[in-house]
Design an enzyme around this catalytic site. Structure first.
Site, PDB file in Angstrom:
ATOM      1  N   HIS A   1      -9.610   1.313   4.858  1.00 16.96           N
ATOM      2  CA  HIS A   1      -8.352   1.575   5.576  1.00 16.96           C
ATOM      3  C   HIS A   1      -8.622   2.570   6.709  1.00 16.96           C
ATOM      4  O   HIS A   1      -9.421   3.493   6.554  1.00 16.96           O
ATOM      5  CB  HIS A   1      -7.292   2.124   4.620  1.00 16.96           C
ATOM      6  CG  HIS A   1      -5.926   2.107   5.231  1.00 16.96           C
ATOM      7  ND1 HIS A   1      -5.527   3.054   6.153  1.00 16.96           N
ATOM      8  CD2 HIS A   1      -4.894   1.242   5.106  1.00 16.96           C
ATOM      9  CE1 HIS A   1      -4.297   2.757   6.548  1.00 16.96           C
ATOM     10  NE2 HIS A   1      -3.890   1.676   5.930  1.00 16.96           N
TER      11      HIS A   1
ATOM     12  N   GLY B   1       2.300   2.323  10.845  1.00 23.49           N
ATOM     13  CA  GLY B   1       3.265   3.406  10.685  1.00 23.49           C
ATOM     14  C   GLY B   1       3.974   3.795  11.974  1.00 23.49           C
ATOM     15  O   GLY B   1       4.619   4.832  12.032  1.00 23.49           O
TER      16      GLY B   1
ATOM     17  N   ASN C   1       0.872  -1.179   0.000  1.00 16.96           N
ATOM     18  CA  ASN C   1       0.000   0.000   0.000  1.00 16.96           C
ATOM     19  C   ASN C   1       0.908   1.228   0.000  1.00 16.96           C
ATOM     20  O   ASN C   1       1.461   1.594   1.031  1.00 16.96           O
ATOM     21  CB  ASN C   1      -0.888  -0.044   1.258  1.00 16.96           C
ATOM     22  CG  ASN C   1      -1.712   1.217   1.444  1.00 16.96           C
ATOM     23  OD1 ASN C   1      -1.787   2.065   0.556  1.00 16.96           O
ATOM     24  ND2 ASN C   1      -2.336   1.335   2.614  1.00 16.96           N
TER      25      ASN C   1
ATOM     26  N   GLU D   1      -5.564  -4.778  10.650  1.00 15.43           N
ATOM     27  CA  GLU D   1      -4.542  -3.764  10.891  1.00 15.43           C
ATOM     28  C   GLU D   1      -4.871  -2.996  12.169  1.00 15.43           C
ATOM     29  O   GLU D   1      -5.661  -2.048  12.140  1.00 15.43           O
ATOM     30  CB  GLU D   1      -4.487  -2.771   9.723  1.00 15.43           C
ATOM     31  CG  GLU D   1      -4.175  -3.403   8.387  1.00 15.43           C
ATOM     32  CD  GLU D   1      -3.587  -2.381   7.409  1.00 15.43           C
ATOM     33  OE1 GLU D   1      -2.464  -2.604   6.955  1.00 15.43           O
ATOM     34  OE2 GLU D   1      -4.230  -1.368   7.124  1.00 15.43           O
TER      35      GLU D   1
ATOM     36  N   SER E   1       3.200  -1.988  10.474  1.00 13.66           N
ATOM     37  CA  SER E   1       4.641  -2.049  10.724  1.00 13.66           C
ATOM     38  C   SER E   1       5.270  -3.389  10.378  1.00 13.66           C
ATOM     39  O   SER E   1       6.209  -3.826  11.038  1.00 13.66           O
ATOM     40  CB  SER E   1       4.953  -1.642  12.175  1.00 13.66           C
ATOM     41  OG  SER E   1       4.578  -0.287  12.394  1.00 13.66           O
TER      42      SER E   1
ATOM     43  N   LYS F   1       0.207   4.261  -0.354  1.00 16.14           N
ATOM     44  CA  LYS F   1      -0.411   5.470   0.224  1.00 16.14           C
ATOM     45  C   LYS F   1      -0.101   6.680  -0.661  1.00 16.14           C
ATOM     46  O   LYS F   1       0.004   6.526  -1.879  1.00 16.14           O
ATOM     47  CB  LYS F   1       0.043   5.663   1.684  1.00 16.14           C
ATOM     48  CG  LYS F   1      -0.222   4.404   2.529  1.00 16.14           C
ATOM     49  CD  LYS F   1      -0.054   4.616   4.005  1.00 16.14           C
ATOM     50  CE  LYS F   1      -0.343   3.312   4.749  1.00 16.14           C
ATOM     51  NZ  LYS F   1      -0.237   3.457   6.196  1.00 16.14           N
TER      52      LYS F   1
ATOM     53  N   GLU G   1      -7.031   4.977   7.711  1.00 16.00           N
ATOM     54  CA  GLU G   1      -6.784   6.388   7.351  1.00 16.00           C
ATOM     55  C   GLU G   1      -7.997   6.988   6.639  1.00 16.00           C
ATOM     56  O   GLU G   1      -8.290   8.178   6.793  1.00 16.00           O
ATOM     57  CB  GLU G   1      -5.501   6.486   6.502  1.00 16.00           C
ATOM     58  CG  GLU G   1      -4.269   6.271   7.384  1.00 16.00           C
ATOM     59  CD  GLU G   1      -3.076   5.641   6.705  1.00 16.00           C
ATOM     60  OE1 GLU G   1      -2.992   5.651   5.459  1.00 16.00           O
ATOM     61  OE2 GLU G   1      -2.200   5.120   7.428  1.00 16.00           O
TER      62      GLU G   1
ATOM     63  N   GLY H   1       2.755  -1.076   4.322  1.00 13.82           N
ATOM     64  CA  GLY H   1       2.844   0.336   3.949  1.00 13.82           C
ATOM     65  C   GLY H   1       4.281   0.736   3.698  1.00 13.82           C
ATOM     66  O   GLY H   1       4.833   0.509   2.620  1.00 13.82           O
ATOM     67  N   GLY H   2       4.916   1.318   4.693  1.00 16.89           N
ATOM     68  CA  GLY H   2       6.262   1.876   4.553  1.00 16.89           C
ATOM     69  C   GLY H   2       7.273   0.967   3.865  1.00 16.89           C
ATOM     70  O   GLY H   2       7.991   1.406   2.954  1.00 16.89           O
TER      71      GLY H   2
HETATM   72  P1  PGA Z   1       2.724   0.390   7.670  1.00 17.46           P
HETATM   73  O1  PGA Z   1       1.256   0.603   7.019  1.00 17.46           O
HETATM   74  O2  PGA Z   1       3.262  -0.909   7.103  1.00 17.46           O
HETATM   75  O3  PGA Z   1       3.514   1.569   7.203  1.00 17.46           O
HETATM   76  O4  PGA Z   1       2.538   0.334   9.137  1.00 17.46           O
HETATM   77  C1  PGA Z   1       0.399  -0.486   6.841  1.00 17.46           C
HETATM   78  C2  PGA Z   1      -0.921  -0.015   6.269  1.00 17.46           C
HETATM   79  O5  PGA Z   1      -1.419   1.056   6.679  1.00 17.46           O
HETATM   80  O6  PGA Z   1      -1.505  -0.686   5.402  1.00 17.46           O
END
Ligand code: PGA
Length: 256
Positions: A97, A175, A11, A169, A214, A13, A99, A235-236
């Site tokens: 998600h 994050g 993802n 999640e 994470s 983002k 967010e 994500g990251g």
């Molecule tokens: P993250 O994000 O791996 O950066 O924690 C995961 C996500 O929001 O899908």
């Protein structure tokens, strides 16, 4: 129990550019050539789906997107439809998600409508669920996950989860660098699968339940040792070809 092929999805983002998209995909293709046993997918910003589709040609990596609207066409300024995503080669579509739930006030019922729109279009919903830190501390994790799943079951029936993906999640892990432990995640994944099994064992056995929050190249392998963790939403660490490839390969090895 039916064997489930793991899915690791990136993802991206709100990150990237045309050049970044081409470069990252070139790196992923090189790193993941010949890897089987785990499906890999990426969800760049919709702006870059065309570049991504072209760059992915000849690769087994699937394309995805981070959101979709419930409307198919018409006067809906700024929105993107299921048909447009399909036309752009996207298959796995992230919905719900945290967010988007937080910053765009998306409700469980609205997200269930998106789920239905994706199923109708023949696309794969990747339904994100998970509790906040306060909910976790109040012992409400299972209650929150059940509510978020039930919104879909109540609107569409349990069979809607056939061929679908759930990403558990925990919001406190996204994050933050503070992943859930493998045992913590497994307990919630088992709860989610059991909750679906109460309606249909067959649907529960095949549904992919990813962990997200994470996940990185250092902690992925241990998470994937857990029986109900069928991959990850990343994500990251999905913004670096080498790290993302390590996660995909770890899933392929753990679930072989
Ligand atoms: P993250 O994000 O791996 O950066 O924690 C995961 C996500 O929001 O899908």
């Amino acid at each position: 129990m039916a064997a489930r092929k793991p899915l690791v999805m990136g993802n991206w983002k709100l990150n990237g550019s045309k050049a970044f998209t081409k470069e990252l995909i070139a790196g992923l293709k090189a790193e993941l050539a010949g890897v089987s046993g785990c499906d890999a997918a990426i969800a760049p910003p919709v702006m870059y789906l065309a570049e991504a589709e072209a760059a992915l040609a000849g690769s087994a990596i699937a394309l995805g997107a981070q959101n979709v609207d419930v409307n198919v066409q018409g006067a809906f300024t700024g929105d993107i439809s299921t048909a447009m995503l399909k036309d752009s080669g996207a298959k796995y579509i992230i919905i719900g998600h945290s967010e988007r739930r937080t910053y765009h006030k998306e409700s469980d019922e609205f997200i269930a409508k998106k789920f239905g729109a994706l199923k109708e279009a023949g696309l794969v919903p990747v339904l994100c669920i998970g509790e906040s830190e306060a909910e976790n501390e109040a012992g409400k994790t299972e209650e929150v996950c059940a509510r978020q799943i039930d919104a879909v079951i109540n609107a569409l029936g349990v069979d809607a989860f056939n061929g679908a993906v759930i990403a558990y999640e925990p919001i406190w892990a996204i994050g933050t660098g503070k992943s859930a432990t493998p045992a913590q995640a497994q307990a919630v994944h088992a709860f989610i699968r059991g909750h679906i099994a109460a309606k249909s064992q067959a649907v529960a056995d095949q549904v992919i339940i990813q962990y997200g929050g994470s996940v990185n190249d250092a902690n992925a392998a241990e998470l994937f040792t857990q029986p109900d963790i069928d991959g990850a939403l990343v994500g990251g660490a999905s913004l670096k070809a080498a790290a993302f490839a390590v996660i995909v390969k770890a899933a392929a090895v753990a679930k072989a």
